[in-house]
Design a protein around this motif. Structure first.
Motif, PDB file in Angstrom:
ATOM      1  N   ARG A  23       0.841  -1.207   0.000  1.00  0.00           N
ATOM      2  CA  ARG A  23       0.000   0.000   0.000  1.00  0.00           C
ATOM      3  C   ARG A  23       0.876   1.258   0.000  1.00  0.00           C
ATOM      4  N   GLU A  24       1.891   1.265   0.839  1.00  0.00           N
ATOM      5  CA  GLU A  24       2.794   2.421   0.906  1.00  0.00           C
ATOM      6  C   GLU A  24       3.571   2.581  -0.396  1.00  0.00           C
ATOM      7  N   LEU A 114      -4.691  -6.475  -1.404  1.00  0.00           N
ATOM      8  CA  LEU A 114      -4.729  -5.014  -1.348  1.00  0.00           C
ATOM      9  C   LEU A 114      -5.894  -4.500  -2.189  1.00  0.00           C
ATOM     10  N   SER A 117      -9.144  -5.154  -0.430  1.00  0.00           N
ATOM     11  CA  SER A 117      -9.400  -4.297   0.725  1.00  0.00           C
ATOM     12  C   SER A 117     -10.194  -3.052   0.340  1.00  0.00           C
ATOM     13  N   TYR A 118     -10.179  -2.688  -0.951  1.00  0.00           N
ATOM     14  CA  TYR A 118     -10.959  -1.562  -1.462  1.00  0.00           C
ATOM     15  C   TYR A 118     -12.202  -1.998  -2.225  1.00  0.00           C
ATOM     16  N   VAL A 273      -5.266   3.511  -3.669  1.00  0.00           N
ATOM     17  CA  VAL A 273      -4.503   3.849  -2.463  1.00  0.00           C
ATOM     18  C   VAL A 273      -4.542   5.353  -2.189  1.00  0.00           C
TER      19      VAL A 273
END
Length: 319
Positions: A23-24, A114, A117-118, A273
């Motif tokens: 994510r970062e 990831l 997660s959205y 993100v």
């Protein structure tokens, strides 16, 4: 230079660390040139070799070489093999050689999670895994890190593979079962995650129920496809990077059929993100995430392995 073997690489990675690191990384970005793609033929065997470089402002530069030989399954061999070399982007000094196979499966499953997660419903509890290879074997762990997965179904073209993976997941404590009825499994799943090297459609859009999240992480070439074009008709489609619409057979087929236009794509992982793309908007929306993989992901997890094994970051090194 550190040589970090298979077990050490595996032991240095967890989805609790990998997903936030990805994510970062997507938030910060990296320099990711187009991958080199080479068709390999020898003695009647055919495969594809990808050379994937990337470097970032943290001072890391890495190159992955990954070889994909789909017919390996006939010899009971994995279809993918990879090596990864990590360097300082500030001096060119070699830092580590990391097991590329482990990095590949963790980054692929981690990027899928990831995306979920959205895009998956917050209450998504039933996961269907299509495939039974090394990446498929990590999807339950990855998805459970972001959603309350309570039941896992496994389908594979070879039923014995699905049965073996389901048994492995039960040993890990999952409520898991193999199935030979793919349509029925898709109809009851909240998340359908495909990790195959298929060249023919497996999942059909007519089977997708309102609220489903379809995760496509197996195919990465124009001649590879895991779905029919109906999966993209009226659904909310996201991609991992801007490279996906130029490489993914699933998307190219949907473009050609006229059920999806490139401008219909709702965003990339970087867009999700950053908040530029909204992600799932309601409980009945059908979302699709198509990934072909990014060298940014490999670089991120190789650096994570290196640092977890005691390596000093380029910013802290004197050379």
């Amino acid at each position: 230079m550190l040589v970090i073997d298979t077990e050490q690489t595996r032991g240095a990675l967890s989805f609790e660390q990998a997903i936030p690191a990805l994510r970062e990384a997507f938030a910060q970005g990296a320099h990711v040139p187009a991958r080199h793609v080479h068709a390999i033929e020898s003695g009647g065997a055919h495969g594809t070799s990808l050379i994937m470089p990337a470097w970032n402002e943290r001072g890391y530069f890495g190159v992955k070489v990954i070889n994909i030989f789909p017919e390996n399954t006939r010899q009971s061999l994995p279809g993918l093999h990879a090596t990864y070399n990590l360097y300082s982007a500030r001096s060119g000094v070699p830092l580590a050689q990391v097991d590329g196979d482990i990095v590949t499966v963790f980054r692929t499953a981690g990027a899928a999670a990831l995306g979920a997660s959205y895009l998956a419903r917050p209450d998504a509890a039933v996961l269907l895994i299509v495939g039974s290879g090394r990446i498929a074997g990590l999807l339950a762990q990855a998805m459970r890190a972001v959603r309350p997965i309570r039941k896992v179904l496994v389908w594979n073209l070879r039923p014995a593979g699905a049965q073996a993976l389901a048994e492995e997941l039960r040993v890990q404590g999952y409520d898991a079962a193999a199935t030979e009825d793919l349509e029925a499994a898709v109809r009851q799943a909240d998340i359908v995650s495909c990790a195959t090297l298929s060249t023919v459609p497996l999942v059909h859009g007519a089977w997708l129920q309102p609220g489903t999240h379809l995760d496509l992480i197996g195919s990465f070439k124009p001649d590879m496809i895991e779905t029919d074009t109906a999966c993209f008709d009226g659904t909310s489609v996201y991609v991992d990077t801007d490279e996906a619409p130029t490489k993914a057979g699933d998307l190219l087929a949907a473009f050609q059929a006229g059920v999806l236009r490139r401008e219909d794509l709702r965003g990339t992982l970087a867009d999700l993100v950053s908040g530029k793309a909204p992600g799932r908007r309601d409980a009945r929306e059908i979302t699709v995430f198509k990934a072909v993989g990014s060298a940014l992901e490999d670089l991120t997890l190789a650096a994570l392995v290196y640092e977890n094994r005691g390596g000093a970051s380029p910013a802290d090194r004197t050379v």
